[in-house]
Design an enzyme around this catalytic site. Structure first.
Site, PDB file in Angstrom:
ATOM      1  N   LYS A 112      -7.058  -7.530  13.112  1.00 21.62           N
ATOM      2  CA  LYS A 112      -7.368  -6.392  12.229  1.00 21.62           C
ATOM      3  C   LYS A 112      -6.086  -5.715  11.754  1.00 21.62           C
ATOM      4  O   LYS A 112      -5.922  -5.415  10.575  1.00 21.62           O
ATOM      5  CB  LYS A 112      -8.269  -5.388  12.964  1.00 21.62           C
ATOM      6  CG  LYS A 112      -9.681  -5.895  13.165  1.00 21.62           C
ATOM      7  CD  LYS A 112     -10.519  -4.984  14.069  1.00 21.62           C
ATOM      8  CE  LYS A 112     -11.876  -5.643  14.336  1.00 21.62           C
ATOM      9  NZ  LYS A 112     -12.751  -4.858  15.211  1.00 21.62           N
ATOM     10  N   GLN A 159     -12.247  -0.199  19.456  1.00 20.86           N
ATOM     11  CA  GLN A 159     -12.743  -1.552  19.738  1.00 20.86           C
ATOM     12  C   GLN A 159     -13.717  -1.527  20.920  1.00 20.86           C
ATOM     13  O   GLN A 159     -13.449  -0.887  21.941  1.00 20.86           O
ATOM     14  CB  GLN A 159     -11.549  -2.487  20.027  1.00 20.86           C
ATOM     15  CG  GLN A 159     -11.909  -3.950  20.153  1.00 20.86           C
ATOM     16  CD  GLN A 159     -12.395  -4.576  18.837  1.00 20.86           C
ATOM     17  OE1 GLN A 159     -12.122  -4.070  17.748  1.00 20.86           O
ATOM     18  NE2 GLN A 159     -13.131  -5.659  18.931  1.00 20.86           N
ATOM     19  N   ASP A 181     -16.217   1.391  10.794  1.00 26.38           N
ATOM     20  CA  ASP A 181     -17.045   0.375  11.463  1.00 26.38           C
ATOM     21  C   ASP A 181     -18.524   0.556  11.080  1.00 26.38           C
ATOM     22  O   ASP A 181     -19.323  -0.361  11.271  1.00 26.38           O
ATOM     23  CB  ASP A 181     -16.930   0.527  12.989  1.00 26.38           C
ATOM     24  CG  ASP A 181     -16.116  -0.575  13.644  1.00 26.38           C
ATOM     25  OD1 ASP A 181     -15.992  -1.660  13.048  1.00 26.38           O
ATOM     26  OD2 ASP A 181     -15.621  -0.339  14.760  1.00 26.38           O
TER      27      ASP A 181
END
Ligand code: GUN
Length: 281
Positions: free
Chosen positions: A53, A97, A120
């Protein structure tokens, strides 16, 4: 008949090139898109995802901030970090995460991210916006599937889409996006009896369960579009999806491979959401 292969890796690369141009235009106006990524602990798979990412951000000309915290980090510490990032004008997107260590309540952490920076798309406000058709961030993997369909010229309107999987990250938002696009949507899951009877009705079949070769050729309607969101390892340790690719490609009209299908699109959509956050005044 052999299905058309839907090359998500090539599409993601193309989109990332476009995002780079938009990021440069924003940077020229003093607003370089910024993504903060928090990882807690040393889960090896998470570390690989996070590295990918951050690298994708850098390649697209975004500013990325990687915050690596020890496994013993307290929930209060983590929430304090998120408060700081929420208040930081150089940070347009924030993601923590998952999974988090067991002593941290992941829901509490997700809800602590400002919805305007929830790239997200996991916050309850983002889920609610998706459900009601309000502006917001859609989770990256299902958003990536919609881009693959668009690029393949497949308009879901009037089609029957069957989604296998009901997770908050993929199955449920996938169903919402397809519904919004005009599909008739059926959601199946581990408790669905006679799965094949339903999947054989699908014009678009999305498999997102995490079981090797769950979808076999007899479960697919000839000519259907088959999207494989699975990321599994087979008995030999090889990366594979939820679909028996070799057999299903002989029945389907189009199909995503694993790897190189949906996976690369997830990161591309993370960049798209961060760009959208940075472009929003
Ligand atoms: N863990 C596995 N996939 C994801 C993802 O898309 N976002 C976050 N934050 N954690 C994950």
């Amino acid at each position: 008949m052999s299905a058309k292969i839907l090359d998500g890796a090539a599409l993601a690369a193309r989109l990332r090139g476009q995002y780079r141009l938009r990021a440069e235009a924003l940077a020229a106006r003093g607003r370089r898109p910024g993504l903060a990524v928090i990882i807690v602990g040393d889960n090896p798979a998470s570390r690989v995802y996070v590295r990918n990412k951050v690298r994708a951000c850098e390649e697209a000309g975004f500013a990325s901030r990687l915050i690596e915290l020890p496994a013993a980090t307290t929930q209060a510490d983590l929430l304090g970090r998120l408060d700081e990032l929420n208040a930081d004008p150089a940070v347009h997107g924030i993601l923590t995460q998952l999974p988090l260590p067991a002593h941290i309540d992941a829901n509490r952490v997700i809800e602590a991210i400002a919805p305007a920076k929830d790239v997200d798309g996991f916050h309850v406000a983002s889920a609610g916006a998706l459900m009601t058709g309000l502006p917001g961030f859609a989770p990256c993997t299902p958003a990536g599937v919609m881009e693959i369909l668009k690029d393949a010229g497949i308009d879901p309107a009037g089609l029957h889409a069957v989604v296998i999987g009901r997770s908050n990250i993929v199955g449920k938002p996938m169903a919402m996006l397809l519904l919004q696009a005009g599909a008739t949507v059926t959601i199946c899951h581990s408790r669905t009896p006679d799965l094949g009877a339903i999947t054989r009705q699908a014009d678009i079949l999305v498999a997102a369960v995490g079981r090797v070769k769950l979808v076999t050729a007899t479960m697919v309607k000839p000519g259907a579009c088959v999207i494989d969101v699975g990321m599994n390892r087979d008995a030999a340790g090889k990366l594979c999806g939820d679909v028996d690719f070799a057999a299903v490609r002989e029945v389907a009209g189009s199909i995503t491979p694993v790897p190189g299908g949906v996976g690369p699109m997830t990161i591309a959509m993370l960049l798209a959401n961060t760009l959208k956050a940075a472009e929003t005044p």
